[in-house]
Design a protein around this motif. Structure first.
Motif, PDB file in Angstrom:
ATOM      1  N   LEU A  70      50.163   5.155 -45.715  1.00 37.81           N
ATOM      2  CA  LEU A  70      48.919   4.911 -46.201  1.00 37.81           C
ATOM      3  C   LEU A  70      47.891   6.010 -46.435  1.00 37.81           C
ATOM      4  N   SER A  71      48.386   7.113 -46.707  1.00 38.54           N
ATOM      5  CA  SER A  71      47.764   8.341 -46.740  1.00 38.54           C
ATOM      6  C   SER A  71      47.642   8.756 -48.281  1.00 38.54           C
ATOM      7  N   GLY A  72      47.441   7.733 -49.208  1.00 34.67           N
ATOM      8  CA  GLY A  72      47.651   8.288 -50.534  1.00 34.67           C
ATOM      9  C   GLY A  72      46.423   8.774 -51.147  1.00 34.67           C
ATOM     10  N   ALA A  73      45.327   8.953 -50.358  1.00 37.58           N
ATOM     11  CA  ALA A  73      44.090   9.649 -50.828  1.00 37.58           C
ATOM     12  C   ALA A  73      44.065  11.107 -50.619  1.00 37.58           C
ATOM     13  N   TYR A  74      45.053  11.330 -49.656  1.00 43.05           N
ATOM     14  CA  TYR A  74      45.226  13.024 -49.331  1.00 43.05           C
ATOM     15  C   TYR A  74      46.396  13.589 -48.868  1.00 43.05           C
ATOM     16  N   GLY A  75      47.691  13.016 -48.694  1.00 45.69           N
ATOM     17  CA  GLY A  75      48.582  13.165 -47.645  1.00 45.69           C
ATOM     18  C   GLY A  75      49.846  13.901 -48.363  1.00 45.69           C
ATOM     19  N   LEU A  76      49.949  14.049 -49.664  1.00 43.64           N
ATOM     20  CA  LEU A  76      50.927  14.595 -50.233  1.00 43.64           C
ATOM     21  C   LEU A  76      51.248  16.122 -50.121  1.00 43.64           C
ATOM     22  N   SER A  77      52.300  16.657 -50.069  1.00 48.20           N
ATOM     23  CA  SER A  77      52.720  17.896 -50.445  1.00 48.20           C
ATOM     24  C   SER A  77      53.600  18.250 -51.632  1.00 48.20           C
ATOM     25  N   ILE A  78      53.155  18.909 -52.417  1.00 44.41           N
ATOM     26  CA  ILE A  78      53.837  19.313 -53.864  1.00 44.41           C
ATOM     27  C   ILE A  78      53.281  20.575 -54.440  1.00 44.41           C
ATOM     28  N   SER A  79      54.234  21.171 -55.563  1.00 44.29           N
ATOM     29  CA  SER A  79      53.825  22.357 -55.951  1.00 44.29           C
ATOM     30  C   SER A  79      53.023  22.286 -57.369  1.00 44.29           C
ATOM     31  N   GLY A  80      52.606  23.247 -57.809  1.00 46.95           N
ATOM     32  CA  GLY A  80      51.920  23.218 -59.074  1.00 46.95           C
ATOM     33  C   GLY A  80      52.530  22.735 -59.961  1.00 46.95           C
ATOM     34  N   GLU A  81      54.018  23.318 -60.151  1.00 52.06           N
ATOM     35  CA  GLU A  81      54.838  23.324 -61.204  1.00 52.06           C
ATOM     36  C   GLU A  81      55.332  22.049 -61.455  1.00 52.06           C
ATOM     37  N   HIS A  82      55.558  21.139 -60.095  1.00 52.14           N
ATOM     38  CA  HIS A  82      56.113  19.930 -60.080  1.00 52.14           C
ATOM     39  C   HIS A  82      55.027  18.836 -60.372  1.00 52.14           C
ATOM     40  N   TYR A  83      53.804  19.215 -59.771  1.00 54.33           N
ATOM     41  CA  TYR A  83      52.485  18.328 -60.104  1.00 54.33           C
ATOM     42  C   TYR A  83      52.400  18.255 -61.829  1.00 54.33           C
ATOM     43  N   ALA A  84      52.597  19.357 -62.545  1.00 54.58           N
ATOM     44  CA  ALA A  84      52.544  19.557 -63.862  1.00 54.58           C
ATOM     45  C   ALA A  84      53.318  18.641 -64.715  1.00 54.58           C
ATOM     46  N   ARG A  85      54.573  18.397 -64.141  1.00 56.66           N
ATOM     47  CA  ARG A  85      55.450  17.132 -64.962  1.00 56.66           C
ATOM     48  C   ARG A  85      54.889  16.204 -64.991  1.00 56.66           C
ATOM     49  N   MET A  86      54.151  15.397 -63.820  1.00 54.16           N
ATOM     50  CA  MET A  86      53.574  14.292 -63.659  1.00 54.16           C
ATOM     51  C   MET A  86      52.431  14.172 -64.840  1.00 54.16           C
ATOM     52  N   LEU A  87      51.530  15.318 -64.613  1.00 51.74           N
ATOM     53  CA  LEU A  87      50.272  15.244 -65.359  1.00 51.74           C
ATOM     54  C   LEU A  87      50.346  15.481 -66.772  1.00 51.74           C
ATOM     55  N   ASN A  88      51.690  15.959 -67.270  1.00 52.42           N
ATOM     56  CA  ASN A  88      51.778  15.847 -68.765  1.00 52.42           C
ATOM     57  C   ASN A  88      51.776  14.496 -69.304  1.00 52.42           C
ATOM     58  N   ALA A  89      52.046  13.426 -68.557  1.00 48.23           N
ATOM     59  CA  ALA A  89      52.105  12.153 -69.188  1.00 48.23           C
ATOM     60  C   ALA A  89      50.645  11.512 -69.566  1.00 48.23           C
ATOM     61  N   LEU A  90      49.560  12.149 -68.705  1.00 47.28           N
ATOM     62  CA  LEU A  90      48.384  11.950 -69.046  1.00 47.28           C
ATOM     63  C   LEU A  90      47.856  12.785 -70.348  1.00 47.28           C
ATOM     64  N   LEU A  91      48.413  13.873 -70.302  1.00 44.48           N
ATOM     65  CA  LEU A  91      47.959  14.821 -71.333  1.00 44.48           C
ATOM     66  C   LEU A  91      48.514  14.275 -72.937  1.00 44.48           C
ATOM     67  N   THR A  92      49.726  13.908 -72.808  1.00 43.83           N
ATOM     68  CA  THR A  92      50.532  13.405 -73.925  1.00 43.83           C
ATOM     69  C   THR A  92      50.554  11.912 -74.275  1.00 43.83           C
ATOM     70  N   ASN A  93      49.670  11.197 -73.593  1.00 44.34           N
ATOM     71  CA  ASN A  93      49.732   9.879 -73.652  1.00 44.34           C
ATOM     72  C   ASN A  93      51.085   9.159 -73.369  1.00 44.34           C
ATOM     73  N   GLY A  94      51.572   9.505 -72.299  1.00 41.11           N
ATOM     74  CA  GLY A  94      52.679   8.563 -71.840  1.00 41.11           C
ATOM     75  C   GLY A  94      54.158   9.424 -71.545  1.00 41.11           C
ATOM     76  N   THR A  95      54.209  10.609 -71.886  1.00 40.84           N
ATOM     77  CA  THR A  95      55.556  11.534 -71.791  1.00 40.84           C
ATOM     78  C   THR A  95      55.372  12.460 -70.615  1.00 40.84           C
ATOM     79  N   ALA A  96      56.227  12.279 -69.550  1.00 41.16           N
ATOM     80  CA  ALA A  96      56.297  13.227 -68.570  1.00 41.16           C
ATOM     81  C   ALA A  96      57.508  14.164 -68.739  1.00 41.16           C
ATOM     82  N   LYS A  97      57.660  15.056 -67.773  1.00 41.94           N
ATOM     83  CA  LYS A  97      58.643  16.193 -67.870  1.00 41.94           C
ATOM     84  C   LYS A  97      59.430  16.163 -66.781  1.00 41.94           C
ATOM     85  N   ASN A  98      60.728  16.523 -66.846  1.00 37.18           N
ATOM     86  CA  ASN A  98      61.684  16.806 -65.962  1.00 37.18           C
ATOM     87  C   ASN A  98      62.444  17.996 -66.187  1.00 37.18           C
ATOM     88  N   ALA A  99      62.526  19.020 -65.222  1.00 37.84           N
ATOM     89  CA  ALA A  99      62.983  20.415 -65.537  1.00 37.84           C
ATOM     90  C   ALA A  99      64.556  20.268 -66.243  1.00 37.84           C
TER      91      ALA A  99
END
Length: 409
Positions: A257-286
């Motif tokens: 229930l800690s979705g507002a604050y509770g995750l640990s992740i790296s900047g590089e891995h976060y970028a893979r997800m955020l890429n979907a918002l930048l490119t209107n839907g396409t995420a990345k996997n290394a």
């Protein structure tokens, strides 16, 4: 100096000069040197910023196609997993929208979250209500998943208007049972006095209920949903990309229930997800490269859109300083002119800043994104009235014009 940067500077100066400020000469010296001194390049600004951090920092900047065009690290590495505090909100919203897309047959790499599997109370959507999914009654039964992700559900903190949360969110035992989670969200419901849709209030209660709605609707735990919808397709490390109810102490509490604050992740891995918002839907996997249809274009639009509706701005940690930013689903809409939507859209970035300084942002007008990864819990940022988020925000506002020059737009 742009308006945003000037305002942040005035905030810092007012706090620095306050007679009531708790003084830490070492922290003051670092902050004054690293923040208030001028810098002439992204590299120079970053090096000064690092001097204010507890554990070092990384900076990554990505072009419109998701190509990384700038990277710099010091003390912290791009793939080092650390708590991201409120940077988690964007992840939670994207996880929910992934479930909606997969349930509608519009997503990819969905695991077992497939068409029709999240159907309690009808097909899962942003219009799903707490009455349909959780069985709530009365006015609080009208709360929608959209309102929960936009913090307009009326589930205020302990009956008040601040940024706090129900204590049960951070104290759930590891591997909490469904009954324990239900008890917690019912406690949030019963202590809240707000009217659904009437007021924006920044606190953790909203997303806790959204997560429980997803669990009940899909008949899966949050950890399972997160693993199938985010971790597995993006190639995140399942042993490190974990949710905890109390990231400050490192206790093994349940983070369902800690979705507002509770995750640990790296900047590089976060970028893979955020890429979907930048490119209107396409995420990345290394290893797998691009993941098309990670998000539908509709979900991207909903996440980034102004979600206030008819609500008015209540509590925001930024409003006290003159910022009246709008809010999307799990992210701030940061612009200069907030009361004129057309003008706001011309000068808009979207971000999900964490209190520890983790700061990802997206500029759809100029088609780039950037991520500052940092974990400042107070050693060097020792001025109690100046949170680490303000330091990262000031740094980002300092380098944004330099980024615009570098990318030529």
């Amino acid at each position: 100096m742009n308006r945003s940067l000037a305002l942040i500077l005035s905030i810092f100066l007012s706090l620095h000069c306050s007679k009531n400020a708790n003084k830490d000469n070492g922290a003051e010296s670092l902050l004054l040197t690293g923040i208030l001194s001028s810098c002439i390049s992204i590299e120079d600004c970053f090096d000064r910023f690092v001097e204010t951090t507890d554990e070092g920092a990384t900076l990554q900047i990505y072009e419109s196609d998701g190509t990384r065009i700038f990277s710099r690290q010091s003390g912290l590495e791009f793939n080092t997993y650390k708590p991201i505090a409120s940077g988690s909100k964007w992840v939670t919203a994207i996880t929910v929208m992934r479930a909606i897309d997969c349930n509608a047959g519009n997503g990819s790499l969905c695991g077992t979250v497939t068409t029709g599997s999240c159907a309690t109370g009808g097909t899962l959507s942003l219009a799903s209500t707490t009455s349909q999914v959780l069985g709530w009654t009365g006015e609080k039964g009208t709360i929608t998943l959209r309102q929960l992700l936009a913090f307009t559900s009326g589930l205020n903190a302990g009956g008040g208007g601040g940024s706090g949360q129900a204590s049960c969110i951070s104290t759930l035992p590891l591997n909490a049972t469904a009954a324990q989670k239900t008890t917690c969200v019912n406690e949030i419901r019963d202590q809240s006095t707000g009217t659904p849709g009437a007021l924006y209030q920044y606190n953790s209660n909203h997303m806790a209920v959204a997560q429980r709605m997803l669990e009940v609707s899909c008949a899966k735990t949050w950890d399972t949903l997160f693993s199938q919808l985010i971790v597995s397709p993006l190639g995140w490390d399942a042993s490190q990309a974990v949710w905890r109810g109390n990231f400050r102490t490192g206790e093994d509490t349940d983070g369902s229930l800690s979705g507002a604050y509770g995750l640990s992740i790296s900047g590089e891995h976060y970028a893979r997800m955020l890429n979907a918002l930048l490119t209107n839907g396409t995420a990345k996997n290394a290893s797998a490269g691009n993941i098309t249809n990670f998000l539908s274009t509709t979900s991207v639009r909903e996440i980034l859109a102004d979600q206030y509706g008819t609500a008015t701005l209540g509590y925001s940690q930024f409003s006290a300083f003159g910022y009246r930013w709008q809010y999307g689903l799990g992210n701030w809409r940061y612009c200069t002119v907030t009361n004129v939507p057309a003008e706001c859209d011309k000068d808009l970035i979207s971000h999900s800043i964490g209190i520890n300084g983790f700061y990802p942002w997206l500029d759809k007008n100029r088609n780039y994104m950037a991520i500052v990864a940092v974990n400042n819990l107070g050693r060097k940022n020792g001025l109690s009235l100046l949170p680490a988020s303000a330091t990262s925000l000031f740094f980002a506002e300092t380098i944004r014009p330099l980024i615009h020059t570098r990318i030529g737009r």
